[in-house]
Design a protein around this motif. Structure first.
Motif, PDB file in Angstrom:
ATOM      1  N   ARG A 105       0.833  -1.204   0.000  1.00 45.47           N
ATOM      2  CA  ARG A 105       0.000   0.000   0.000  1.00 45.47           C
ATOM      3  C   ARG A 105       0.867   1.255   0.000  1.00 45.47           C
ATOM      4  O   ARG A 105       0.543   2.257  -0.641  1.00 45.47           O
ATOM      5  N   ALA A 106       1.960   1.208   0.734  1.00 45.13           N
ATOM      6  CA  ALA A 106       2.862   2.363   0.767  1.00 45.13           C
ATOM      7  C   ALA A 106       3.427   2.638  -0.617  1.00 45.13           C
ATOM      8  O   ALA A 106       3.457   3.793  -1.087  1.00 45.13           O
ATOM      9  N   VAL A 107       3.868   1.587  -1.304  1.00 53.18           N
ATOM     10  CA  VAL A 107       4.432   1.749  -2.639  1.00 53.18           C
ATOM     11  C   VAL A 107       3.383   2.258  -3.616  1.00 53.18           C
ATOM     12  O   VAL A 107       3.660   3.096  -4.478  1.00 53.18           O
ATOM     13  N   ARG A 108       2.173   1.781  -3.463  1.00 56.30           N
ATOM     14  CA  ARG A 108       1.118   2.119  -4.418  1.00 56.30           C
ATOM     15  C   ARG A 108       0.558   3.514  -4.216  1.00 56.30           C
ATOM     16  O   ARG A 108       0.315   4.248  -5.169  1.00 56.30           O
ATOM     17  N   LEU A 109       0.365   3.908  -2.965  1.00 60.54           N
ATOM     18  CA  LEU A 109      -0.415   5.114  -2.699  1.00 60.54           C
ATOM     19  C   LEU A 109       0.407   6.339  -2.334  1.00 60.54           C
ATOM     20  O   LEU A 109       0.064   7.459  -2.705  1.00 60.54           O
ATOM     21  N   LEU A 110       1.465   6.160  -1.570  1.00 56.38           N
ATOM     22  CA  LEU A 110       2.117   7.312  -0.959  1.00 56.38           C
ATOM     23  C   LEU A 110       2.896   8.214  -1.912  1.00 56.38           C
ATOM     24  O   LEU A 110       2.886   9.432  -1.729  1.00 56.38           O
ATOM     25  N   THR A 385       1.855  12.024 -13.574  1.00 48.24           N
ATOM     26  CA  THR A 385       2.103  11.381 -12.285  1.00 48.24           C
ATOM     27  C   THR A 385       2.097   9.866 -12.418  1.00 48.24           C
ATOM     28  O   THR A 385       2.932   9.171 -11.825  1.00 48.24           O
ATOM     29  N   PHE A 386       1.170   9.353 -13.206  1.00 49.14           N
ATOM     30  CA  PHE A 386       1.086   7.900 -13.360  1.00 49.14           C
ATOM     31  C   PHE A 386       2.333   7.325 -14.031  1.00 49.14           C
ATOM     32  O   PHE A 386       2.927   6.356 -13.555  1.00 49.14           O
ATOM     33  N   HIS A 387       2.728   7.938 -15.133  1.00 48.63           N
ATOM     34  CA  HIS A 387       3.811   7.364 -15.922  1.00 48.63           C
ATOM     35  C   HIS A 387       5.196   7.674 -15.370  1.00 48.63           C
ATOM     36  O   HIS A 387       6.139   6.898 -15.602  1.00 48.63           O
ATOM     37  N   LEU A 388       5.337   8.779 -14.627  1.00 48.83           N
ATOM     38  CA  LEU A 388       6.652   9.140 -14.106  1.00 48.83           C
ATOM     39  C   LEU A 388       6.832   8.813 -12.633  1.00 48.83           C
ATOM     40  O   LEU A 388       7.973   8.741 -12.160  1.00 48.83           O
ATOM     41  N   VAL A 389       5.731   8.624 -11.907  1.00 48.32           N
ATOM     42  CA  VAL A 389       5.843   8.386 -10.460  1.00 48.32           C
ATOM     43  C   VAL A 389       5.193   7.063 -10.057  1.00 48.32           C
ATOM     44  O   VAL A 389       5.877   6.144  -9.579  1.00 48.32           O
ATOM     45  N   GLU A 390       3.888   6.963 -10.249  1.00 47.73           N
ATOM     46  CA  GLU A 390       3.162   5.792  -9.741  1.00 47.73           C
ATOM     47  C   GLU A 390       3.688   4.482 -10.317  1.00 47.73           C
ATOM     48  O   GLU A 390       4.104   3.579  -9.580  1.00 47.73           O
ATOM     49  N   ASN A 391       3.634   4.358 -11.621  1.00 48.37           N
ATOM     50  CA  ASN A 391       3.981   3.079 -12.249  1.00 48.37           C
ATOM     51  C   ASN A 391       5.452   2.696 -12.050  1.00 48.37           C
ATOM     52  O   ASN A 391       5.756   1.553 -11.703  1.00 48.37           O
ATOM     53  N   PRO A 392       6.397   3.615 -12.262  1.00 47.24           N
ATOM     54  CA  PRO A 392       7.796   3.232 -12.050  1.00 47.24           C
ATOM     55  C   PRO A 392       8.094   2.772 -10.625  1.00 47.24           C
ATOM     56  O   PRO A 392       8.837   1.813 -10.422  1.00 47.24           O
TER      57      PRO A 392
END
Length: 726
Positions: A105-110, A385-392
Motif C-alpha cells: 500500500r505504501a508503494v502504491r499510494l504514498l 504522475t502515473f507514468h513518471l511516479v506511480e507506475n515506475p
C-alpha cells in the motif's frame, strides 16, 4: 473519492489500489507488463465512471449533483480487490503478511499522494490568502497521517468555521477512511486464518475443508462488521450528518460489501451467462441512477448509499462469471480503461485545482468552462504522475520484493509531508508597512469618530487588533463557557448568567451567533447598570417562529424550534425585564412565501416574549460584507480598501428587513438598527478596519474586540436603568 487506480501490470482484478496480484513477487517482477488472467476491465471502467462522477459533481456539471456517490463506488471496489488479494494469500500460504500488505500500500499510494500534498501546500502559499495557510498545513499533516476525515468532521461541526472555504485537501478524507479500514481488516483476516488453522488444521487436515471453514468465518466477521456499520449509517446520518459523512463507522459497510463479493467470488463464477449479463447492466443502472437522483439534500450516506453500493456490487459480482453482452461492453472501451488506470492521480489532482485554480487564473467567479479547463490540467497532471511516479515506483523490484524498503520509503514520505506541513504553518503573514493606526480606547478616540474615514484605509496597520492571524479566535467568552448551544443540541443551558450576579433586574440576549456577537458590549452595560444578563443563543437558530433548513445538518433544523420552546418556558419562569432579540437574516426558510413567513414569525416570537412581561428590543441584523475579511486583508495588505463592503450589497434582503422592522414595531417592540454604528451611511460603505480595530472575524460576524467599543451606542439604544435608581 478513491485512492486506487490500477495498472494491468501488478494488479489483480483490473487494477487494485495496491498492485498486488496472485502471482508471487518474483514472477511479477520478471513480467511487469503482463496482464494477469484475472484482469477485470469492468472494474477499471467503474473507476473511470466513479472519478468522472465525482469531478462532474464538484465542478457543477448539469445533472450530476449526486456524483459524490462515486466515492461509494470506489469503496466497494477497494473492498473487493483488497479482500481478494488477502484471500488469495491465505489460500496460498495459510496466513497473511501484515508487513507485506502495508508495504504494498505504501508503494502504491504514498508517492503520488506526497507529490500532491507538497504541490498543494506550495500553491496555497503562493496564491491563497496567507491566513488560510496554517489550516491547510494542518490538513496536510492530517492527510499524511490518514486522519483528515476526523479533522474535517470536527471542523465541519464547528459553527465558528461555517464561513471558511473548503480545504484544497478535503478530498483526502476518503483515503483516510480506507486506510483506517485497512488498519483493522487484514488483522481480522489474519486472526481468522490462525483460528481456522487451530480448529480445523493439523497434519491430516483436508485443505479444501479448511478453506471452506475459513471462508465461512470470514463471512461471519464481514456480516458482523457490515451490519453494525450499516445500522449506524442508517440511524446516525440524519442526526449527525457531518460525522456520518466523513466517519469510518458509517462507511465500513461499503468496503465490507465489496469484501463480501470477494468472499463469494467462487460461487459467483457459477452464475449462468444469461443471468450475469443483465445483472451487470442493472448494477450499472443503479450507479448511474445514484448520480442523477441523489443530491446535497439527500441524507447521506444513510440508506441512500445502498443505491451506488448495491449497483457496484452487482457489476463486480456479475463480472465474476464469464458472459457476453454485459456492462463490460460499455465499461471496457479503451478511453474508460485509460481513465480508470489513472483515476487515482486524477482524483488526487482534481480537487486542489478546483480550489486553487481560480486564484491562479485570477478568476473571481469561475464558470463551468473555467473548471473544464482546470480539469484538463488535472488530467495532464494525472497522466504525468502515473507514468513518471506511480507506475515506475510500484513496479520497482527493490521495493516490490523487500517490504522493509517499501515501508522505509513510506515512512520517509510521511515524514517529509509532515515537515512541509510544519514549515508551511510557520510562514509569517505578509506585512504592508510598520505604520500604526490610531488606537481606539474609548477615551482618547472612539469608533464613532473614526468610522467615516475608515473606508479609505489602504494599509493594514501593524497594530491591528485582533491580528489577521487571530481574528477567528476573537469570539465572545460565552463560546468557551458552553453558552452558545451547538446545532444538534435541543437542550437549554440554564446556567448562562452574566452581568451583575446580585442584580434585581434581568436582561436576556436571545438569538443565534449574530446575537452572541453583541455579548461583550451588552454584558458590560448590564454589569455597569447592576442588571443580571441571561444569554440564550444557539448556532444558526433564528428567533422568528419559522421552519428552516440547516446547511450543515443538511436537513430541516428541528432542534431549533425545540430549543426555542424550552427558552420560552424558561423565560416565563424568569420573568425578564428586557429581552434583546436578534438573528442572522440569511436563513433558508421552509415556506411557500419565505419573506412573509419570516416577518410573521418575528411578530409571533415578539408576542411570545412580551407574554413573559418583558420589554422587547429587536436588534436588526448587522451587515455581511460578502468576503472573508481576514483572508481579504491578508491578500491585500497594501490595498485594504478592496475589502470594504458596499452598504447596499451588505444588507441581506433589504425589503424583507424593512418589512420586518415595521411589523415588529407595530407589535410593540423597540427597534434598534446597528447599521449606522458599523457603516458610513453617507458614502454607502461598511469599513472592515476602524482605527486599529478589525471589524469582522469572517464575512458577517463582528470581532469581540470591536463590539466592546460599541458600548456607548448600545447603552444609548437599549437603556438599562442603573441599580441605584431602582
Amino acid at each position: 473519492m478513491r485512492l486506487t487506480n490500477a495498472e494491468p501490470t501488478a494488479t489483480p482484478s483490473g487494477g487494485a489500489p495496491i498492485q498486488e496480484a496472485a502471482d508471487p513477487p518474483a514472477a511479477r517482477a520478471k513480467t511487469p507488463s503482463a496482464r494477469p488472467s484475472h484482469w477485470r476491465p469492468d472494474i477499471e471502467g467503474l473507476r473511470a465512471l466513479a472519478v468522472g462522477a465525482v469531478i462532474a459533481a464538484h465542478i457543477g456539471f448539469p445533472y450530476a449533483a449526486g456524483g459524490f456517490t462515486g466515492v461509494d463506488v470506489f469503496f466497494v471496489i477497494s473492498g473487493f480487490l483488497i479482500t481478494s488479494l488477502l484471500l488469495r494469500e491465505m489460500d496460498r500460504t495459510g496466513r497473511i503478511s501484515i508487513a507485506g500488505f502495508y508495504a504494498r500500500r505504501a508503494v502504491r499510494l504514498l508517492p503520488a499522494a506526497a507529490i500532491v500534498l507538497a504541490a498543494t501546500l506550495a500553491a496555497a502559499w503562493m496564491w491563497l490568502p496567507r491566513t488560510r495557510l496554517p489550516d491547510i498545513a494542518t490538513d496536510a499533516a492530517a492527510a499524511a497521517l490518514n486522519v483528515v476525515n476526523i479533522r474535517l468532521a470536527r471542523e465541519g461541526t464547528d459553527y465558528l468555521n461555517a464561513d471558511a472555504a473548503p480545504s484544497p485537501l478535503q478530498h483526502f478524507w476518503s483515503l483516510a477512511v480506507e486506510e483506517q479500514f485497512y488498519i483493522v481488516w487484514p488483522l481480522l483476516l489474519l486472526a481468522v486464518a490462525l483460528l481456522a488453522r487451530r480448529i480445523w488444521g493439523g497434519r491430516f487436515a483436508n485443505a479444501g475443508h479448511l478453506r471452506r471453514r475459513r471462508t465461512a468465518l470470514v463471512a461471519i466477521v464481514l456480516i458482523a462488521v457490515g451490519a453494525g456499520s450499516l445500522y449506524l449509517s442508517a440511524t446516525r446520518s440524519d442526526p449527525d450528518p457531518v460525522w456520518s459523512y466523513f466517519g469510518i463507522h458509517t462507511r465500513a459497510w461499503e468496503l465490507a460489501a465489496g469484501a463480501g463479493v470477494a468472499v463469494a467470488a467462487d460461487r459467483l463464477r457459477r452464475l449462468p451467462a444469461w443471468a450475469a449479463a443483465p445483472l451487470s447492466w442493472a448494477g450499472l443502472g443503479l450507479v448511474v441512477a445514484s448520480v442523477l437522483l441523489i443530491d446535497e439534500r439527500t441524507t447521506f450516506p444513510g440508506t441512500a448509499a445502498a443505491l451506488p453500493v448495491a449497483g457496484t456490487a452487482l457489476v463486480i459480482a456479475a463480472g465474476c462469471a464469464p458472459h457476453r453482452f454485459g456492462a463490460t461492453a460499455l465499461l471496457g472501451i479503451a478511453p474508460a480503461q485509460y481513465v480508470g488506470k489513472i483515476s487515482y492521480g486524477l482524483y488526487l489532482w482534481h480537487w486542489p485545482l478546483i480550489m486553487i485554480g481560480p486564484a491562479i487564473l485570477g478568476l473571481g467567479e469561475p464558470r463551468l468552462r473555467h473548471y473544464l479547463l482546470l480539469m484538463a490540467a488535472a488530467f495532464i497532471l494525472a497522466v504525468v504522475t502515473f507514468h513518471l511516479v506511480e507506475n515506475p515506483i510500484r513496479t520497482r523490484r527493490s521495493l516490490v520484493q523487500v517490504p522493509s524498503r517499501a515501508l522505509a520509503m513510506g515512512g520517509g514520505l510521511i515524514t517529509a509531508a509532515l515537515a512541509l506541513s510544519i514549515l508551511a504553518s510557520l510562514q509569517p503573514m505578509p506585512v504592508a508597512s510598520n505604520e500604526e493606526a490610531a488606537e481606539i480606547t474609548g477615551n482618547d478616540s472612539t469608533v464613532w469618530e473614526l468610522l467615516d474615514d475608515s473606508s479609505d484605509v489602504d494599509t493594514v496597520p501593524v497594530n491591528l487588533t485582533p491580528s489577521i492571524e487571530d481574528a477567528t479566535l476573537d469570539t465572545p467568552a460565552l463560546y468557551e463557557d458552553g453558552c452558545q448551544v451547538d446545532r444538534d443540541d435541543p437542550n437549554v443551558n440554564e446556567d448562562c448568567w452574566y452581568g451583575d450576579p446580585d442584580g434585581e433586574k434581568t436582561v436576556v440576549l436571545f438569538g443565534d451567533s449574530h446575537a452572541a456577537q453583541w455579548f461583550p458590549a451588552l454584558n458590560q452595560v448590564a454589569e455597569a447598570s447592576g442588571w443580571r444578563l441571561l444569554v440564550m443563543t444557539k448556532s444558526n437558530c433564528s428567533v422568528p417562529e419559522v421552519d428552516t433548513y440547516d446547511p450543515v445538518l443538511e436537513r430541516e433544523y428541528t432542534e431549533c424550534p425545540e430549543w426555542k420552546d424550552g427558552v420560552f418556558d424558561l423565560l416565563e419562569e424568569v420573568e425578564p425585564d428586557v429581552v434583546v432579540a436578534t438573528a442572522l437574516d440569511e436563513k433558508e426558510i421552509i415556506a411557500d412565501d419565505p419573506a412573509q413567513a419570516w416577518t410573521d414569525g418575528w411578530v409571533a416570537s415578539v408576542e411570545r416574549l412580551q407574554d413573559t412581561g418583558a420589554e422587547v428590543y429587536y436588534l436588526a441584523d448587522s451587515p455581511d460584507v460578502g468576503n472573508n475579511v481576514p483572508d481579504c486583508l491578508g491578500s491585500n495588505p497594501q490595498n485594504a480598501s478592496v475589502c470594504v463592503g458596499d452598504l447596499d450589497e451588505s444588507v441581506i434582503d433589504p425589503e424583507r428587513r424593512e418589512a420586518t422592522i415595521e411589523a415588529v414595531a407595530d407589535a410593540g417592540a423597540e427597534v434598534v438598527d446597528p447599521i449606522p454604528w458599523l457603516c458610513d451611511v453617507e458614502q454607502g460603505t461598511c469599513p472592515v478596519v476602524v482605527g486599529n480595530l478589525l471589524v469582522y472575524r469572517d464575512s458577517n460576524h463582528l470581532t469581540a474586540r470591536f463590539v466592546a467599543e460599541l458600548i456607548p451606542q448600545l447603552a444609548t439604544a437599549i437603556p438599562l436603568e442603573p441599580a441605584q435608581s431602582q
